[in-house]
Design a protein around this motif. Sequence first.
Motif, PDB file in Angstrom:
ATOM      1  N   ASN A  18       0.938  -1.092  -0.021  1.00  0.00           N
ATOM      2  CA  ASN A  18      -0.038   0.136  -0.222  1.00  0.00           C
ATOM      3  C   ASN A  18       0.873   1.199  -0.072  1.00  0.00           C
ATOM      4  O   ASN A  18       1.876   1.499   0.837  1.00  0.00           O
ATOM      5  CB  ASN A  18      -0.992  -0.017   1.260  1.00  0.00           C
ATOM      6  N   LYS A  19       0.478   2.103  -1.100  1.00  0.00           N
ATOM      7  CA  LYS A  19       1.598   3.394  -1.134  1.00  0.00           C
ATOM      8  C   LYS A  19       1.706   4.158   0.134  1.00  0.00           C
ATOM      9  O   LYS A  19       2.635   4.639   0.686  1.00  0.00           O
ATOM     10  CB  LYS A  19       1.183   4.074  -2.331  1.00  0.00           C
ATOM     11  N   ARG A  20       0.476   4.394   0.711  1.00  0.00           N
ATOM     12  CA  ARG A  20       0.204   5.478   1.982  1.00  0.00           C
ATOM     13  C   ARG A  20       1.032   4.675   3.027  1.00  0.00           C
ATOM     14  O   ARG A  20       1.845   5.397   3.870  1.00  0.00           O
ATOM     15  CB  ARG A  20      -1.159   5.723   2.290  1.00  0.00           C
ATOM     16  N   ARG A  21       0.915   3.406   3.078  1.00  0.00           N
ATOM     17  CA  ARG A  21       1.507   2.649   4.573  1.00  0.00           C
ATOM     18  C   ARG A  21       2.777   2.504   4.156  1.00  0.00           C
ATOM     19  O   ARG A  21       3.721   2.404   5.060  1.00  0.00           O
ATOM     20  CB  ARG A  21       0.800   1.334   4.540  1.00  0.00           C
ATOM     21  N   LEU A  22       3.466   2.506   2.832  1.00  0.00           N
ATOM     22  CA  LEU A  22       4.757   2.422   2.747  1.00  0.00           C
ATOM     23  C   LEU A  22       5.309   3.721   3.370  1.00  0.00           C
ATOM     24  O   LEU A  22       6.497   3.589   3.711  1.00  0.00           O
ATOM     25  CB  LEU A  22       4.988   2.149   1.201  1.00  0.00           C
ATOM     26  N   TYR A  23       4.808   5.041   2.885  1.00  0.00           N
ATOM     27  CA  TYR A  23       5.528   6.208   3.501  1.00  0.00           C
ATOM     28  C   TYR A  23       5.344   6.286   4.861  1.00  0.00           C
ATOM     29  O   TYR A  23       6.406   6.569   5.577  1.00  0.00           O
ATOM     30  CB  TYR A  23       4.653   7.306   2.875  1.00  0.00           C
ATOM     31  N   LEU A  24       4.291   5.445   5.580  1.00  0.00           N
ATOM     32  CA  LEU A  24       4.560   5.363   7.022  1.00  0.00           C
ATOM     33  C   LEU A  24       5.586   4.792   7.634  1.00  0.00           C
ATOM     34  O   LEU A  24       6.293   4.890   8.521  1.00  0.00           O
ATOM     35  CB  LEU A  24       3.085   4.726   7.577  1.00  0.00           C
ATOM     36  N   LEU A  25       5.775   3.514   6.764  1.00  0.00           N
ATOM     37  CA  LEU A  25       6.979   2.608   7.085  1.00  0.00           C
ATOM     38  C   LEU A  25       8.368   3.489   6.966  1.00  0.00           C
ATOM     39  O   LEU A  25       9.229   3.173   7.789  1.00  0.00           O
ATOM     40  CB  LEU A  25       7.038   1.399   6.450  1.00  0.00           C
ATOM     41  N   VAL A  26       8.384   4.256   6.036  1.00  0.00           N
ATOM     42  CA  VAL A  26       9.721   4.950   5.847  1.00  0.00           C
ATOM     43  C   VAL A  26       9.726   6.033   6.977  1.00  0.00           C
ATOM     44  O   VAL A  26      10.970   6.001   7.434  1.00  0.00           O
ATOM     45  CB  VAL A  26       9.576   5.899   4.534  1.00  0.00           C
TER      46      VAL A  26
ATOM     47  N   ALA B 237      14.438  -0.057   8.655  1.00  0.00           N
ATOM     48  CA  ALA B 237      15.136   0.739   7.515  1.00  0.00           C
ATOM     49  C   ALA B 237      15.604  -0.048   6.375  1.00  0.00           C
ATOM     50  O   ALA B 237      15.519   0.240   5.284  1.00  0.00           O
ATOM     51  CB  ALA B 237      16.416   1.363   8.236  1.00  0.00           C
ATOM     52  N   LEU B 238      15.926  -1.331   6.579  1.00  0.00           N
ATOM     53  CA  LEU B 238      16.191  -2.265   5.620  1.00  0.00           C
ATOM     54  C   LEU B 238      15.116  -2.714   4.781  1.00  0.00           C
ATOM     55  O   LEU B 238      14.952  -2.855   3.636  1.00  0.00           O
ATOM     56  CB  LEU B 238      16.888  -3.532   6.338  1.00  0.00           C
ATOM     57  N   LEU B 239      14.076  -3.035   5.479  1.00  0.00           N
ATOM     58  CA  LEU B 239      12.649  -3.343   4.662  1.00  0.00           C
ATOM     59  C   LEU B 239      12.171  -2.305   3.732  1.00  0.00           C
ATOM     60  O   LEU B 239      11.707  -2.440   2.694  1.00  0.00           O
ATOM     61  CB  LEU B 239      11.675  -3.851   5.627  1.00  0.00           C
ATOM     62  N   ALA B 240      12.279  -0.867   4.336  1.00  0.00           N
ATOM     63  CA  ALA B 240      11.848   0.135   3.573  1.00  0.00           C
ATOM     64  C   ALA B 240      12.867   0.443   2.297  1.00  0.00           C
ATOM     65  O   ALA B 240      12.276   0.696   1.478  1.00  0.00           O
ATOM     66  CB  ALA B 240      11.795   1.360   4.623  1.00  0.00           C
TER      67      ALA B 240
ATOM     68  N   LEU C 160       2.143  -3.964   8.278  1.00  0.00           N
ATOM     69  CA  LEU C 160       1.701  -2.569   8.218  1.00  0.00           C
ATOM     70  C   LEU C 160       1.405  -2.379   6.777  1.00  0.00           C
ATOM     71  O   LEU C 160       0.659  -1.441   6.491  1.00  0.00           O
ATOM     72  CB  LEU C 160       3.034  -1.757   8.825  1.00  0.00           C
ATOM     73  N   VAL C 161       2.189  -2.578   5.772  1.00  0.00           N
ATOM     74  CA  VAL C 161       2.431  -2.214   4.448  1.00  0.00           C
ATOM     75  C   VAL C 161       1.651  -2.869   3.515  1.00  0.00           C
ATOM     76  O   VAL C 161       1.275  -2.693   2.422  1.00  0.00           O
ATOM     77  CB  VAL C 161       3.831  -2.086   3.999  1.00  0.00           C
ATOM     78  N   THR C 162       1.349  -4.221   3.974  1.00  0.00           N
ATOM     79  CA  THR C 162       0.458  -5.131   2.942  1.00  0.00           C
ATOM     80  C   THR C 162      -0.774  -5.041   2.719  1.00  0.00           C
ATOM     81  O   THR C 162      -1.585  -4.758   3.772  1.00  0.00           O
ATOM     82  CB  THR C 162       0.784  -6.612   3.474  1.00  0.00           C
ATOM     83  N   THR C 163      -1.378  -5.124   1.606  1.00  0.00           N
ATOM     84  CA  THR C 163      -3.058  -4.975   1.453  1.00  0.00           C
ATOM     85  C   THR C 163      -3.007  -6.101   0.484  1.00  0.00           C
ATOM     86  O   THR C 163      -2.414  -6.512  -0.276  1.00  0.00           O
ATOM     87  CB  THR C 163      -3.144  -3.566   0.939  1.00  0.00           C
ATOM     88  N   PHE C 164      -4.320  -6.772   0.418  1.00  0.00           N
ATOM     89  CA  PHE C 164      -4.692  -7.629  -0.683  1.00  0.00           C
ATOM     90  C   PHE C 164      -5.653  -6.995  -1.485  1.00  0.00           C
ATOM     91  O   PHE C 164      -6.687  -7.831  -2.478  1.00  0.00           O
ATOM     92  CB  PHE C 164      -5.228  -8.829   0.026  1.00  0.00           C
ATOM     93  N   ARG C 165      -6.233  -5.614  -1.061  1.00  0.00           N
ATOM     94  CA  ARG C 165      -7.523  -4.933  -2.031  1.00  0.00           C
ATOM     95  C   ARG C 165      -6.733  -4.265  -3.227  1.00  0.00           C
ATOM     96  O   ARG C 165      -5.775  -3.626  -2.912  1.00  0.00           O
ATOM     97  CB  ARG C 165      -8.238  -4.135  -1.209  1.00  0.00           C
ATOM     98  N   PRO C 166      -7.259  -4.557  -4.332  1.00  0.00           N
ATOM     99  CA  PRO C 166      -6.571  -3.902  -5.574  1.00  0.00           C
ATOM    100  C   PRO C 166      -7.178  -2.667  -5.753  1.00  0.00           C
ATOM    101  O   PRO C 166      -8.006  -2.243  -6.662  1.00  0.00           O
ATOM    102  CB  PRO C 166      -6.940  -4.819  -6.611  1.00  0.00           C
TER     103      PRO C 166
ATOM    104  N   GLU D 234      -6.795   1.043  -6.976  1.00  0.00           N
ATOM    105  CA  GLU D 234      -5.632   1.576  -7.972  1.00  0.00           C
ATOM    106  C   GLU D 234      -5.083   2.886  -7.430  1.00  0.00           C
ATOM    107  O   GLU D 234      -3.903   2.922  -7.602  1.00  0.00           O
ATOM    108  CB  GLU D 234      -6.506   2.095  -9.427  1.00  0.00           C
ATOM    109  N   HIS D 235      -5.983   3.701  -6.558  1.00  0.00           N
ATOM    110  CA  HIS D 235      -5.124   4.861  -6.130  1.00  0.00           C
ATOM    111  C   HIS D 235      -4.052   4.608  -5.249  1.00  0.00           C
ATOM    112  O   HIS D 235      -3.524   5.482  -4.452  1.00  0.00           O
ATOM    113  CB  HIS D 235      -6.454   5.816  -5.477  1.00  0.00           C
ATOM    114  N   LYS D 236      -4.220   3.366  -4.416  1.00  0.00           N
ATOM    115  CA  LYS D 236      -3.192   3.221  -3.430  1.00  0.00           C
ATOM    116  C   LYS D 236      -1.800   2.114  -4.032  1.00  0.00           C
ATOM    117  O   LYS D 236      -1.214   1.803  -3.000  1.00  0.00           O
ATOM    118  CB  LYS D 236      -3.917   2.482  -2.267  1.00  0.00           C
ATOM    119  N   ARG D 237      -2.189   1.952  -5.327  1.00  0.00           N
ATOM    120  CA  ARG D 237      -0.958   1.157  -5.539  1.00  0.00           C
ATOM    121  C   ARG D 237       0.244   1.837  -6.014  1.00  0.00           C
ATOM    122  O   ARG D 237       0.220   2.946  -6.287  1.00  0.00           O
ATOM    123  CB  ARG D 237      -1.300   0.444  -7.022  1.00  0.00           C
ATOM    124  N   LEU D 238       1.456   1.024  -6.146  1.00  0.00           N
ATOM    125  CA  LEU D 238       2.800   1.810  -6.417  1.00  0.00           C
ATOM    126  C   LEU D 238       2.691   1.927  -8.039  1.00  0.00           C
ATOM    127  O   LEU D 238       2.506   0.706  -8.558  1.00  0.00           O
ATOM    128  CB  LEU D 238       3.907   1.070  -6.006  1.00  0.00           C
ATOM    129  N   ARG D 239       3.145   2.792  -8.766  1.00  0.00           N
ATOM    130  CA  ARG D 239       3.158   2.863  -9.965  1.00  0.00           C
ATOM    131  C   ARG D 239       4.307   3.439 -10.313  1.00  0.00           C
ATOM    132  O   ARG D 239       5.187   4.159  -9.783  1.00  0.00           O
ATOM    133  CB  ARG D 239       2.032   3.733 -10.398  1.00  0.00           C
TER     134      ARG D 239
END
Length: 548
Positions: A217-225, A279-282, A535-541, A543-548
């Motif tokens: 999930n794009k938003r959650r990835l930034y939270l992980l960062v 830090a490594l996973l992000a 925290l970052v994983t999602t199973f819902r497709p 589009e606005h939350k996908r990494l592009r």
Amino acid sequence: MADQTGGPWSGGDEGGAGEGRVPLDETVQIRMAPLAAKAARRARAATPDPSPATTAGPTTATRTRRPFTPFVIPKSPAPRAVLSRALAVPLVVALVFVLPLAVAGRSQPDVRDAVFWLQLATTCYAGARLSAMVLTTRRRLIQGTVWLFCYVAMGVAPLAQIVLAQTPTPVVGTRGDFTMAVALVLAGFVAFDVGALLSRHASEARLSRPRPVASVNKRRLYLLVIFAYAGSALLIASFGGPAPFFGSRQAISDELTAGGTSDSQVGSAFLRGFGTVPALLALLMMTRWLVVSRRARRQPAVVLPWAGLVLINAIVNNPVSNPRYWFLTVAFALLFTAFPRSPVVYRAALAGGVAMAVLLFPFADKFRYDEAGRKQTQSGSVLEPLVMKDYDQTVMFANTISYVDSGTGHTYGKQLASSAFFFVPRSVWEDKQLDSGVKVGTWMGMTNVNLSSPLWTELWLDFGPLGMAGGLLLVGYAAARTDRRFAESGHMSRDPGNVMATVVPLIAGYSFILLRGPLLQATGRIGIAVLCLALVTTFRPEEHKRLR
């Protein structure tokens, strides 16, 4: 052409649901168009034109144009995905025969007993399996790293120790315990292979069953960062700045455990875990995003956080202040993530890993101590680096057998449960087991109890020989299944948020630590990584939350 057995897409940018993605069939069709046109011209020249149609008006000859037949991708990999015979034969000969026999040839006749011949057979077996992993047409990251560890740490190194009659730690038991340890190691190799073979016979319906795809999930990835920045900043601030991270690993450990109590050691372990793992996973996920997506490489909102993560990892995950096995995890995970499709990188990592493990890995211990406590490395033989404490796995297995035979008996799952529930304090769980290496090392009377406890030892300590074989069979089955799923939908996927494409390289790198043991030391970072993935994983497709 790279390995094309796994995903239907190749090239292009992730612009959306299918935007910019080129089917692999179409790519091959374009590349083979000149040959197709030549074949079509020959076919037309050999076939006479059809008779002109008869109509009321003037007769006009028409030429029938045959449609272009698209090329179909063969199920077998492209020829360049298979290592050439000129390189394959020397590799197999070197790993299976030359290196083991070169080590064994230095032995004296009086050491060529049952242990020697069993260890030589174990080394050759591991060399054959490592060669198979290097030469395979499908990348098997987890199995490849497993056999790399087995060949060096439980094959060549113990053979050198037997030949030189020197061991990294003393063997407290009888020669029979050592013989049993080597035989059980070989039995574990076979059990792992049996599990891998069983995974091939899983029903096709089960393998082809549609499964939800885990994506980032794009938003959650930034939270992980942000979380990675905070955790690493807290770790760096606890040392007063980044300078101590480029001193010695012993100084870092002494500073973290300055309190001396069990609670302080647990707290320091969590501090270091949360300062390094997120830090490594992000960084792996951001690297995957940049490698796969051209659009991401043009966005400062992606490039700048990635550059900051590179800087942070250079401080908290550098090889100077971290254990060498953890740095191997970082190096292999980054390598397989940055080059997700390159068979050359995969083979070079496995084949070159043997040379680095034998020649460079033991000498990297110079960063462990400061100048006052650093030992000068002296080697009168090319085999002496293999008798250092880095490769005490087989010896510690023999000592664990002697420890159990002394009257303590097997723990029947208590040791494994203590590793799985590492976060439960001993004040709540009074019967919580000690670290396996610490337990056996204390019984041996060692002053330094930071000893290895390989996966063979952990399973045997809990469940005995049958439980050890069954456990390694399950490990082999799981590793082969994961590698197969990764080959089918992981590294060939063009989705920059594909979780499997990031997790499998991380597991492959961390397998060095899991195999070396003890498990109680290894499970802490696993728990933190699982929290970050949740925290970052999602199973819902969406589009606005996908990494592009």
